[in-house]
Each structure stands twice: as C-alpha cells, then as structure tokens.
Design a protein around this motif. Structure first.
Motif, PDB file in Angstrom:
ATOM      1  N   LEU A  57       0.811  -1.218   0.000  1.00 23.80           N
ATOM      2  CA  LEU A  57       0.000   0.000   0.000  1.00 23.80           C
ATOM      3  C   LEU A  57       0.844   1.268   0.000  1.00 23.80           C
ATOM      4  O   LEU A  57       0.366   2.330  -0.342  1.00 23.80           O
ATOM      5  N   ASN A  58       2.093   1.151   0.417  1.00 27.50           N
ATOM      6  CA  ASN A  58       3.003   2.303   0.431  1.00 27.50           C
ATOM      7  C   ASN A  58       2.388   3.515   1.104  1.00 27.50           C
ATOM      8  O   ASN A  58       2.347   4.612   0.556  1.00 27.50           O
ATOM      9  N   PHE A  59       1.895   3.321   2.325  1.00 28.65           N
ATOM     10  CA  PHE A  59       1.332   4.449   3.073  1.00 28.65           C
ATOM     11  C   PHE A  59       2.396   5.529   3.231  1.00 28.65           C
ATOM     12  O   PHE A  59       3.563   5.236   3.478  1.00 28.65           O
ATOM     13  N   SER A  60       1.970   6.776   3.108  1.00 29.12           N
ATOM     14  CA  SER A  60       2.903   7.892   3.272  1.00 29.12           C
ATOM     15  C   SER A  60       2.149   9.121   3.755  1.00 29.12           C
ATOM     16  O   SER A  60       0.931   9.097   3.926  1.00 29.12           O
TER      17      SER A  60
ATOM     18  N   ALA B  82      -5.261   9.927  12.563  1.00 35.23           N
ATOM     19  CA  ALA B  82      -4.146   9.790  11.627  1.00 35.23           C
ATOM     20  C   ALA B  82      -4.669  10.024  10.215  1.00 35.23           C
ATOM     21  O   ALA B  82      -5.726   9.518   9.849  1.00 35.23           O
ATOM     22  N   GLU B  83      -3.922  10.793   9.449  1.00 35.11           N
ATOM     23  CA  GLU B  83      -4.227  11.015   8.034  1.00 35.11           C
ATOM     24  C   GLU B  83      -3.029  10.501   7.254  1.00 35.11           C
ATOM     25  O   GLU B  83      -1.884  10.711   7.643  1.00 35.11           O
ATOM     26  N   TYR B  84      -3.297   9.832   6.129  1.00 33.40           N
ATOM     27  CA  TYR B  84      -2.221   9.271   5.313  1.00 33.40           C
ATOM     28  C   TYR B  84      -2.774   8.925   3.943  1.00 33.40           C
ATOM     29  O   TYR B  84      -3.982   8.976   3.710  1.00 33.40           O
ATOM     30  N   THR B  85      -1.876   8.583   3.035  1.00 33.30           N
ATOM     31  CA  THR B  85      -2.272   8.232   1.672  1.00 33.30           C
ATOM     32  C   THR B  85      -1.695   6.864   1.320  1.00 33.30           C
ATOM     33  O   THR B  85      -0.767   6.378   1.973  1.00 33.30           O
ATOM     34  N   SER B  86      -2.267   6.262   0.263  1.00 34.84           N
ATOM     35  CA  SER B  86      -1.741   4.992  -0.238  1.00 34.84           C
ATOM     36  C   SER B  86      -1.457   5.116  -1.724  1.00 34.84           C
ATOM     37  O   SER B  86      -2.024   5.965  -2.412  1.00 34.84           O
ATOM     38  N   ASP B  87      -0.574   4.259  -2.193  1.00 35.05           N
ATOM     39  CA  ASP B  87      -0.239   4.166  -3.618  1.00 35.05           C
ATOM     40  C   ASP B  87       0.101   2.708  -3.885  1.00 35.05           C
ATOM     41  O   ASP B  87       1.197   2.250  -3.576  1.00 35.05           O
ATOM     42  N   ALA B  88      -0.872   1.960  -4.419  1.00 27.97           N
ATOM     43  CA  ALA B  88      -0.722   0.519  -4.586  1.00 27.97           C
ATOM     44  C   ALA B  88      -1.320   0.085  -5.916  1.00 27.97           C
ATOM     45  O   ALA B  88      -1.781   0.918  -6.692  1.00 27.97           O
ATOM     46  N   SER B  89      -1.330  -1.214  -6.131  1.00 30.29           N
ATOM     47  CA  SER B  89      -2.055  -1.765  -7.282  1.00 30.29           C
ATOM     48  C   SER B  89      -2.743  -3.047  -6.837  1.00 30.29           C
ATOM     49  O   SER B  89      -2.266  -3.766  -5.964  1.00 30.29           O
ATOM     50  N   MET B  90      -3.885  -3.291  -7.473  1.00 24.79           N
ATOM     51  CA  MET B  90      -4.674  -4.473  -7.147  1.00 24.79           C
ATOM     52  C   MET B  90      -4.080  -5.681  -7.876  1.00 24.79           C
ATOM     53  O   MET B  90      -3.724  -5.587  -9.048  1.00 24.79           O
TER      54      MET B  90
ATOM     55  N   SER C 139      -4.128   0.635 -10.678  1.00 24.01           N
ATOM     56  CA  SER C 139      -3.593   1.488  -9.623  1.00 24.01           C
ATOM     57  C   SER C 139      -4.675   1.764  -8.586  1.00 24.01           C
ATOM     58  O   SER C 139      -5.844   1.956  -8.924  1.00 24.01           O
ATOM     59  N   TYR C 140      -4.264   1.764  -7.334  1.00 23.49           N
ATOM     60  CA  TYR C 140      -5.178   2.104  -6.237  1.00 23.49           C
ATOM     61  C   TYR C 140      -4.496   3.146  -5.369  1.00 23.49           C
ATOM     62  O   TYR C 140      -3.489   2.878  -4.723  1.00 23.49           O
ATOM     63  N   ARG C 141      -5.056   4.328  -5.399  1.00 22.13           N
ATOM     64  CA  ARG C 141      -4.571   5.422  -4.544  1.00 22.13           C
ATOM     65  C   ARG C 141      -5.755   5.922  -3.734  1.00 22.13           C
ATOM     66  O   ARG C 141      -6.853   6.061  -4.259  1.00 22.13           O
ATOM     67  N   ASN C 142      -5.504   6.195  -2.461  1.00 26.07           N
ATOM     68  CA  ASN C 142      -6.579   6.686  -1.621  1.00 26.07           C
ATOM     69  C   ASN C 142      -6.016   7.572  -0.525  1.00 26.07           C
ATOM     70  O   ASN C 142      -4.804   7.588  -0.291  1.00 26.07           O
ATOM     71  N   THR C 143      -6.897   8.292   0.109  1.00 32.46           N
ATOM     72  CA  THR C 143      -6.578   9.127   1.258  1.00 32.46           C
ATOM     73  C   THR C 143      -7.403   8.594   2.419  1.00 32.46           C
ATOM     74  O   THR C 143      -8.578   8.268   2.239  1.00 32.46           O
TER      75      THR C 143
ATOM     76  N   VAL D 151     -13.473   0.164  -5.139  1.00 33.12           N
ATOM     77  CA  VAL D 151     -14.337  -0.597  -6.045  1.00 33.12           C
ATOM     78  C   VAL D 151     -13.827  -0.490  -7.479  1.00 33.12           C
ATOM     79  O   VAL D 151     -13.730  -1.489  -8.197  1.00 33.12           O
ATOM     80  N   GLU D 152     -13.478   0.712  -7.903  1.00 28.93           N
ATOM     81  CA  GLU D 152     -12.985   0.905  -9.273  1.00 28.93           C
ATOM     82  C   GLU D 152     -11.654   0.190  -9.499  1.00 28.93           C
ATOM     83  O   GLU D 152     -11.442  -0.414 -10.555  1.00 28.93           O
ATOM     84  N   ALA D 153     -10.776   0.218  -8.504  1.00 28.58           N
ATOM     85  CA  ALA D 153      -9.487  -0.468  -8.642  1.00 28.58           C
ATOM     86  C   ALA D 153      -9.669  -1.983  -8.710  1.00 28.58           C
ATOM     87  O   ALA D 153      -8.868  -2.681  -9.323  1.00 28.58           O
ATOM     88  N   MET D 154     -10.757  -2.478  -8.125  1.00 31.72           N
ATOM     89  CA  MET D 154     -11.053  -3.904  -8.150  1.00 31.72           C
ATOM     90  C   MET D 154     -11.794  -4.299  -9.427  1.00 31.72           C
ATOM     91  O   MET D 154     -12.177  -5.453  -9.590  1.00 31.72           O
ATOM     92  N   GLY D 155     -12.017  -3.331 -10.317  1.00 31.56           N
ATOM     93  CA  GLY D 155     -12.658  -3.630 -11.594  1.00 31.56           C
ATOM     94  C   GLY D 155     -14.137  -3.316 -11.647  1.00 31.56           C
ATOM     95  O   GLY D 155     -14.784  -3.526 -12.665  1.00 31.56           O
ATOM     96  N   GLY D 156     -14.681  -2.795 -10.565  1.00 26.97           N
ATOM     97  CA  GLY D 156     -16.097  -2.440 -10.537  1.00 26.97           C
ATOM     98  C   GLY D 156     -16.324  -1.015 -11.000  1.00 26.97           C
ATOM     99  O   GLY D 156     -15.376  -0.284 -11.294  1.00 26.97           O
ATOM    100  N   THR D 157     -17.574  -0.641 -11.082  1.00 26.89           N
ATOM    101  CA  THR D 157     -17.923   0.725 -11.447  1.00 26.89           C
ATOM    102  C   THR D 157     -18.985   1.237 -10.493  1.00 26.89           C
ATOM    103  O   THR D 157     -19.771   0.466  -9.937  1.00 26.89           O
ATOM    104  N   VAL D 158     -19.003   2.515 -10.337  1.00 28.40           N
ATOM    105  CA  VAL D 158     -20.024   3.179  -9.550  1.00 28.40           C
ATOM    106  C   VAL D 158     -20.557   4.297 -10.424  1.00 28.40           C
ATOM    107  O   VAL D 158     -19.829   5.222 -10.769  1.00 28.40           O
TER     108      VAL D 158
END
Length: 154
Positions: free
Chosen positions: A72-75, A90-98, A104-108, A133-140
């Motif tokens: 997840l590479n939290f930073s 705690a506030e942090y971000t991620s930069d990963a891939s499914m 790519s999966y990035r989140n706050t 959901v989108e990184a897992m291939g789904g749509t919203v």
C-alpha cells in the motif's frame, strides 16, 4: 513475529501499524492490537467486513490482504492527539495496485485510533470506497437524474 516494545509511545504504535500494513508485513500487525481490539471499516464496500474483532480475527484479516493488493506504500503520515487521552486521528495516503486487475489504487485515509497500554484498542478507518471498487474492476455510476425545470416567477 515482531516483539512489541511496551515502552513505545502511542504515536509510535500507530506509525508501526501504518508501516506494517503499508509494506504488507502483515504478521507484524495483530501483535500491535489488544487481545480484544477492533478494526472498524464503516465505508467498506460489499465483500469487505465492516468490523473485525479480536486479535486472532484481526491477524486473519490482515494475513489475507497480500492476496488482494500489492504494498500500500502508506505515506504522508499526520498523527494528532485528540482531547481524549489515548485517542488520535491519523491522516495518510496509499499508492498501490490491485493484484487481480493490475489497476492502480490510490486513496486518502482518515483513521481514528485508540491506544491503551501500548496497544491499539480500536482503529476506525475512513476512506473513499469508490476508489477501491474501481481499482477492483467495478464501477459506480450515479443514477440519471431528471432535468429540473426552471420555474419562471413573475
């Protein structure tokens, strides 16, 4: 398994959690929690539990994580105490891939953490579930909304 230093400060325990999860050192996560600790994920999409209770269940939950996602590479950690002793935000971000999609999966994240006696008693993580959901291939897709007719006022 990591030996826990009971003299770690509360913020160091939170950082140890973020470092372990962010780098997928999942065996290091459960020992950071109280035996009766809880992980709450109120915005988790279907298929992901909204609550995991007890150190053994927490260990099982995090042990399954590497099957779903790369590191997840939290930073960008920002950890602040609240007015309640032992409670932090705690506030942090991620930069990963499914793993399944390669997407790519990035989140706050904003996470409320309660630390007692050098261990995490409760961790409530808030994140944007649509990104997951989108990184897992789904749509919203929001439903179509009817046009609102403008009223003419005399």
């Amino acid at each position: 398994m990591t030996t826990i230093d009971r003299h770690l400060g509360d913020k160091q325990v939170i950082e140890a959690y973020l470092d372990a999860v962010g780098s997928l050192r999942v065996a290091d996560v459960a020992p950071l929690f109280h035996e009766d600790g809880r992980v709450l994920l109120p915005y988790a999409p279907l298929g992901i539990p909204q609550e995991v209770a007890g150190r053994p269940a927490i260990g099982d939950y995090y042990e399954a994580l590497p099957q779903m996602i790369g590191a997840l590479n939290f930073s960008d950690y920002r950890i602040q105490a609240t007015e309640t002793p032992g409670e932090y935000v705690a506030e942090y971000t991620s930069d990963a891939s499914m793993r399944a999609t390669g997407t790519s999966y990035r989140n706050t994240y904003i996470t409320k953490v309660t630390v007692a006696e050098g261990q995490i008693a409760e961790l409530t993580e808030f994140f944007d579930p649509i990104r997951l959901v989108e990184a897992m291939g789904g749509t919203v897709v929001p439903p179509e909304t009817p046009e609102i007719e403008e009223e003419v006022h005399d």
